[in-house]
Motif scaffolding. Structure first.
Motif, PDB file in Angstrom:
ATOM      1  N   LYS A  94      12.224   1.460 -12.599  1.00 55.01           N
ATOM      2  CA  LYS A  94      10.303   1.432 -12.124  1.00 55.01           C
ATOM      3  C   LYS A  94      10.730   1.853 -14.440  1.00 55.01           C
ATOM      4  O   LYS A  94      11.807   2.681 -14.544  1.00 55.01           O
ATOM      5  N   PRO A 124       4.659   8.353 -10.082  1.00 55.04           N
ATOM      6  CA  PRO A 124       5.290   6.650 -10.512  1.00 55.04           C
ATOM      7  C   PRO A 124       5.156   6.318  -8.871  1.00 55.04           C
ATOM      8  O   PRO A 124       6.203   6.659  -8.281  1.00 55.04           O
ATOM      9  N   SER A 125       5.331   4.563  -9.189  1.00 59.90           N
ATOM     10  CA  SER A 125       5.857   4.217  -7.915  1.00 59.90           C
ATOM     11  C   SER A 125       7.152   3.218  -7.580  1.00 59.90           C
ATOM     12  O   SER A 125       7.952   3.889  -8.492  1.00 59.90           O
ATOM     13  N   THR A 126       7.773   4.139  -6.902  1.00 62.20           N
ATOM     14  CA  THR A 126       8.317   3.441  -6.028  1.00 62.20           C
ATOM     15  C   THR A 126       8.543   1.919  -5.302  1.00 62.20           C
ATOM     16  O   THR A 126       9.437   1.503  -5.602  1.00 62.20           O
ATOM     17  N   ASN A 172       5.691  -1.867  -5.515  1.00 60.03           N
ATOM     18  CA  ASN A 172       4.395  -2.366  -6.160  1.00 60.03           C
ATOM     19  C   ASN A 172       4.319  -3.632  -5.189  1.00 60.03           C
ATOM     20  O   ASN A 172       5.447  -4.287  -4.571  1.00 60.03           O
ATOM     21  N   PHE A 181      11.577  -0.826  -6.338  1.00 58.31           N
ATOM     22  CA  PHE A 181      12.217  -0.067  -7.830  1.00 58.31           C
ATOM     23  C   PHE A 181      13.683   1.017  -6.948  1.00 58.31           C
ATOM     24  O   PHE A 181      13.441   2.004  -6.179  1.00 58.31           O
TER      25      PHE A 181
END
Length: 357
Positions: free
Chosen positions: A74, A91-93, A95, A119
């Motif tokens: 990421k 924040p994405s870990t 997707n 990620f």
């Protein structure tokens, strides 16, 4: 759809790997979990032509979700203000998703395929979140998100319960928020992963079980845990130390829709005990669809579009990204929202509605 076994949901045979991700401890853990998978080196997790943007992939929609995994880093770490489901979007870990709900908005961003991307730079993400929460200090006043804590949504672009079957990222985040005095984690899910019951969240993670009438779920919630399974899990998650809310969405207007929602609310009332009722709250979200997702769905699940794409009931609105969204017509939608919220108040008087739109 009934219960789905993990081996049916994920049978990873090919992993697309950013070299930087493979060098990180979490990346190595993920690769070790799938030792028989073919590894394909990629320059970036967003740039995989054979996955994203290839119209031919519509016919392989579910197979790609089952067999492909992407392992990346990421790059951009931001916590965006939200105000509805959470105060901030973390924040994405991950997707993408192994499930295949027909109304999901992620495919319209990623093209014709959206398998899970994990990620690997979890330590960097955790450090960012710890610092961000620290800068917020105490919450100055209650809001509809939470009376005391800053709430961070962990799963805007994925389902954390499924992500947890692939890596320890979600558990690491639950453990992070367990120790933050001013913040909570939150995620919505359509998959019952009972491994989460052993994580000891101490009330600092909110799980929002997504619910809809069984007739809608059978057609629209593809490859998910059944609604009955989700209902049966709620008390167990409360007992395990989670805060549990329900995400009543998407609400699809059709003949008999309100009667079916009344039945579902009765099933929810029957399924939960006093501890859950004392802390229960709901989000109510009516369906919004996108013209690009409509085109994707026509290629793999056209029957869903008979329910989702209703020009006679919907109106178009240009989105911020330039797409064409459709939602229920102004005026009519207000009456639909009022009818359902009144029904919730009647059937579940203890359930606070955090927001409805």
């Amino acid at each position: 759809m009934g219960a789905i076994e993990r081996r049916q949901l994920l049978d990873i045979r090919r992993i697309y790997v950013e070299p930087a991700a493979a060098e990180l401890p979490r990346g190595r853990e993920v690769l070790d979990r799938f030792p028989g998978a073919e590894l394909v080196e990629i320059a970036g997790h967003h740039r995989i032509p054979e996955l994203y943007g290839d119209e031919a992939n519509v016919a392989r929609w579910v197979r790609i979700k089952t067999e492909a995994l992407v392992l990346g880093v990421k790059k951009s770490l931001t916590a965006r203000p939200n105000g509805r489901s959470a105060d901030f979007i973390a924040p994405s870990t991950a997707n993408g998703c192994a499930m295949a709900c027909a109304y999901c908005y992620v495919p319209r961003r990623k093209g014709y395929s959206n398998p899970i991307t994990v990620f690997a730079n979890i330590e960097q993400i955790i450090g960012y979140l710890r610092r961000h929460a620290g800068r917020q200090g105490g919450k100055p006043e209650p809001n509809q998100v939470d009376p005391d804590a800053w709430v961070y949504d962990l799963g805007e672009n994925s389902d954390c319960s499924v992500d947890a079957t692939i890596s320890a990222n979600v558990r690491d985040l639950v453990e992070l928020f367990r120790d933050l005095p001013n913040a909570k984690a939150s995620f919505a899910t359509k998959y019952v992963n009972r491994d989460l019951l052993d994580w000891d969240p101490r009330g600092r993670t909110r799980v929002r079980f997504s619910l809809m009438p069984a007739a809608d779920a059978k057609l629209l919630d593809i490859r998910t845990s059944s609604v009955g399974e989700r209902l049966a899990a709620i008390d167990d998650f409360v007992a395990a130390g989670y805060e549990v809310h329900v995400n009543l969405s998407p609400v699809v207007v059709r003949d008999g829709w309100l009667d079916d929602w009344a039945e579902l609310l009765g099933e929810l009332d029957d399924a939960i005990g006093p501890a859950t009722r004392r802390q229960l709250a709901a989000e109510v979200i009516f369906l919004t669809l996108n013209d690009r997702l409509h085109e994707v769905n026509l290629g793999w699940h056209p029957k869903a579009e008979d329910l989702l794409w209703r020009p006679d009931l919907q109106q178009a609105k240009r989105s911020e990204t330039g797409g064409r969204n459709v939602r229920y017509r102004t005026g009519h939608k207000g009456r639909y929202v009022a009818a359902l919220t009144a029904l919730i108040g009647d059937r579940l008087p203890y359930c606070r509605i955090r927001y409805a739109f």
